[in-house]
Design an enzyme around this catalytic site. Structure first.
Site, PDB file in Angstrom:
ATOM      1  CB  SER A   9      -1.144   0.347   1.482  1.00  0.00           C
ATOM      2  OG  SER A   9       0.050   0.484   2.762  1.00  0.00           O
ATOM      3  CG  ASP A  10       1.057   5.629  -1.071  1.00  0.00           C
ATOM      4  OD1 ASP A  10       2.374   6.148  -0.613  1.00  0.00           O
ATOM      5  OD2 ASP A  10       0.906   7.056  -1.883  1.00  0.00           O
ATOM      6  CD1 TRP A  11       5.124   5.344   4.692  1.00  0.00           C
ATOM      7  CD2 TRP A  11       4.860   4.250   2.710  1.00  0.00           C
ATOM      8  NE1 TRP A  11       6.269   4.813   4.054  1.00  0.00           N
ATOM      9  CE2 TRP A  11       6.565   4.288   3.172  1.00  0.00           C
ATOM     10  CE3 TRP A  11       4.373   3.608   1.521  1.00  0.00           C
ATOM     11  CZ2 TRP A  11       7.239   3.207   2.463  1.00  0.00           C
ATOM     12  CZ3 TRP A  11       5.648   2.976   0.890  1.00  0.00           C
ATOM     13  CH2 TRP A  11       6.799   2.864   1.188  1.00  0.00           C
TER      14      TRP A  11
END
Ligand code: BGC
Length: 768
Positions: free
Chosen positions: A281-283
């Site tokens: 996932s993105d952050w």
């Protein structure tokens, strides 16, 4: 006429006006491997990756597997001292599983680490149209990341520049999916050849910052636009580049969070594109535990908020079967083994200085090749140390405040910067007077410009993640400064440092314009080489430059920045596809760029190969008196009945030529080049009809035309089994109140939605 096995017929080849291009002054114009050990026989083993993964996983406990699917919470602890990676997993020492160290990003080693090379922004790389250079650029990133101890590079960014106001346009590879995909694939091969996994990002349909991570951050987009515009660069990154990892994005797509989207992650990425690596996932973009696991999200970054204790509980109570966790870990391990992470682990640590002279040379080459000459009237360029005895440099952007990089996670800290003042003074030599005014005293700057033979104004427009630009205008005062200098000196050249298109209200008053993007730490050396003609400017625009905001394809507020969600109502008409379809003349078209020499296309030919592909060939000749490089560009033109944009890029080749030299360019395209996405059948289809392949050196200069007739319908590639979710405009994902968020931008208009037939801007109805 020859008939291909696919039934395509090349009917004719027509060379139109063959004389093309350019107004230039000169012509009028590591280490060894590890041995298997008894405790970890999978290390250094020559067995197939699947076997090694199987052996290892047979020894893993549930807890060890769980530790691999999320970040270390300590990594997000702001109180930790010293440089840390942007993301880390734990590793399992007893099983010789190395920790993953994830670091930004697409323009070089980021996240504030020092001793690294600040490469030109990816948009400059895109302007080179040079996959070979892209491979070298990737190799620099991979080597420096590895020397920092990083084993996962958070790049490249292949999201499409849907609007030049996007705050991350500088870190992308432009507005065309084919160009972005080809360059990304080459870059990824370069990164991964260094033993570092490339994580291509951000899947998918993530093209703005304003609504990022708010409940309105929901791209309402058609299946056709996704397949034709927003996803193909990921396909190329995975299928051609072999990317070992993909990062899913913050936003929702048609009401479903991208990191929880079975359509994006399982159906398209795995099923259609054949991806076998892992998805992170993105952050702070992981929205759930079980639904994300089901969809195909393999790793939460950078924390363990949902893939830690919550996933452990889901496993314990059977909500998530163990087999799913196994599948996630298997995908991560496959990428790790394939990249050599077990056999040749990255040494180094974040504090190690890693920039080398070779890396800096690549930075300079990329800055030179990416520079685009947009205007060159009256022979103002190239500068000549003989004629231009005095040069007035103006603007903060020429001095210590030079804008060499964008902001956010793609920002890179330069080891040292060669400013334009330094570069130009060094190149001009002692016989030439070079003055410098930063513009804070405009009267002085104008006076110096008036006295000089030539004036060069440097103007920059900063861009950064988390914030879109409000306008296409330069910062306050810059247009006025350019105007005033241009009035004082008819030989005024403007050098732009922008991340995407910018408005040029002064365009008719200046003699020259150079787009140098964010050129990285070799800024001054590269711009001096181009201005003095040591290097021929050969960059071509990877984004269209509109005359003003009113020309943009997404000009209703429901399209940009969105109201309650983001309506991608322009469909496939993005970038030049929209300008062409509407018959708009932009300020500078996609693919455009001048040279100091001239080129001509001639001797076109086209035929069908025995395997049914179409081949198009032509000569490109340097007809001037200087060496230079041109980029041959091939576009498919579909019959209007398909509903496709007029021209779409399908091939390109950069050719460097000496004066009088000729090179033959050849493009081979399969039936897929003529296909459009049929949303009814969820697959690529070629409709019968008369197609063209158009060849030239800008989207608006395509003198060579090959006509291709398709007598009957053709089906291309694999269908996807199911349609994507098509959310109602008001749909939004459940908020996850428990987990930290990355950025909380202010909500816009509280989730309103307005029917599309009411859209208009400044009295102008939306064409869509
Ligand atoms: C960005 C990613 C980046 C990550 C880690 C996020 O805010 O969207 O592109 O890789 O941060 O820095």
């Amino acid at each position: 006429m020859r008939r291909s096995p696919l039934g395509i017929v090349v009917a004719s080849v027509v060379a139109g006006s063959l004389c093309v291009l350019s107004t230039g002054t000169a012509t009028a114009a590591s280490g060894g491997g590890t041995r298997p050990t008894p405790s970890c026989p999978w290390v250094g083993s020559t067995a197939p990756v699947a076997t090694r993964v199987g052996e290892l996983m047979a020894r893993m406990t549930t807890g060890e597997e769980l530790s691999m699917v999320h970040g270390l919470d300590s990594n997000t602890d702001a109180s930790s001292s010293g440089p840390v990676y942007a993301g880390e997993t734990a590793g399992v020492a007893a099983l010789c599983i190395p920790a993953l160290h994830l670091e930004d990003g697409p323009a070089g080693v980021g996240d504030g680490l020092t001793g690294v090379t600040q490469l030109p922004a990816p948009v400059a790389l895109a302007a080179s149209w040079d996959p070979g250079l892209s491979g070298a650029y990737g190799a620099v990133i991979g080597a420096e990341q590895r020397a920092k101890g990083t084993n996962v590079e958070l790049g490249p960014t292949v999201n499409i520049v849907r609007d030049p106001r996007w705050g991350r346009a500088f870190e992308s590879l432009g507005e065309d999916p084919y160009l972005a995909g080809q360059l990304a694939a080459a870059e990824i091969r370069g990164v991964q050849a260094q033993g570092v996994i490339a994580m291509v990002k951000h899947l998918g349909v993530y093209d703005e910052e304003t609504l990022r991570d708010t409940p309105s951050d929901d791209a309402i987009v058609s299946e056709r636009a996704m397949e034709e515009i927003y996803l193909p660069a990921f396909d190329a990154a995975v299928a051609q580049g072999g990317a070992g990892a993909v990062m899913c994005s913050y936003n929702e797509v048609n009401g479903v969070p991208a990191c929880q989207s079975p359509y994006l992650l399982a159906q398209v990425l795995d099923g259609q594109f054949g991806f076998g690596g892992f998805v992170a996932s993105d952050w702070f973009a992981t929205k759930s535990s079980a639904p994300s696991v089901d969809a195909g999200l393999d790793m939460q970054m950078p924390d363990s908020c949902t893939y830690g204790a919550a996933l452990a509980q889901d496993l314990a109570d059977g909500t998530v079967p163990r087999a799913l966790l196994d599948a996630m870990v298997r995908r991560i391990l496959v990428s790790m083994f394939s990249a050599g992470l077990f056999d040749q682990p990255a040494g180094g640590d974040p504090g190690t200085p890693v920039s080398t002279p070779g890396d800096v040379s690549v930075a300079r080459l990329a800055a030179e090749e990416g520079t685009v000459l947009l205007k060159d009237a009256g022979g103002v360029l190239p500068l000549s140390a003989h004629q231009d005895r005095s040069i007035a440099l103006v603007g903060t952007d020429a001095g210590p405040g030079a804008l060499t990089a964008g902001g956010g996670s793609a920002a890179v800290t330069a080891t040292s910067v060669v400013t334009p003042v330094q570069g130009i003074r060094g190149r001009a030599g002692t016989g030439v007077t070079v003055t410098y005014d930063d513009g804070s005293n405009p009267l002085q700057a104008v006076q110096d410009a008036r006295r000089a033979d030539v004036a060069v104004v440097f103007a920059g427009l900063p861009e950064a993640e988390d914030q879109d630009l409000a306008t296409l205008e330069l910062p306050p005062g810059d247009d006025e400064l350019i105007d005033a200098v241009a009035k004082a000196n008819p030989h005024t050249v403007v050098v732009l440092n922008t991340g995407s298109a910018v408005a040029m209200p002064w365009i008719d008053d200046v003699a020259g314009v150079v787009e140098a993007w964010y050129p990285g730490q070799e800024d001054g050396s590269a711009v001096a080489a181009v201005l003095f003609g040591d290097v021929d400017p050969s960059g071509k625009l990877p984004v269209t430059f509109p005359t003003s905001l009113l020309q943009l394809p997404d000009r209703s507020p429901f399209q940009w920045p969105g109201v309650g969600n983001i309506q991608y109502a322009e469909g496939v008409f993005v970038g030049y596809r929209a300008y062409d379809a509407q018959g708009e003349t932009p300020l500078y078209p996609f693919g455009f760029g001048l040279s100091y020499t001239t080129f001509r296309f001639s001797r076109p030919e086209a035929w069908i190969t025995p395997s049914g592909d179409v081949e198009v060939e032509a000569d490109v000749t340097d007809t001037g008196t200087r060496s230079g490089a041109d980029v041959a560009q091939l576009y498919a033109h579909d019959p209007s009945t398909t509903g496709e944009p007029p021209d779409q890029l399908k091939g390109f080749e950069r050719v460097a030529l000496a004066p009088g030299q000729r090179a033959r360019v050849r493009f081979t395209v399969g039936a897929g080049a003529f296909a459009h996405w049929d949303s009814g059948r969820h697959r690529w289809v070629v409709s019968p009809g008369r197609y063209e392949l158009r060849l030239g050196d800008s989207s608006r200069n395509l003198p060579v035309v090959a006509t291709v007739t398709v007598p009957g319908e053709l089906l291309v590639g694999r269908p996807t089994p199911l349609p994507p979710p098509m959310a109602s405009p008001l749909a939004s994902a459940p908020a996850d109140a428990q987990c930290p968020k990355d950025v909380v931008a202010p909500a816009v208009n509280g989730g309103l939605s307005v029917p599309s037939d009411l859209w208009s801007v400044s009295g102008r109805p939306s064409p869509f």
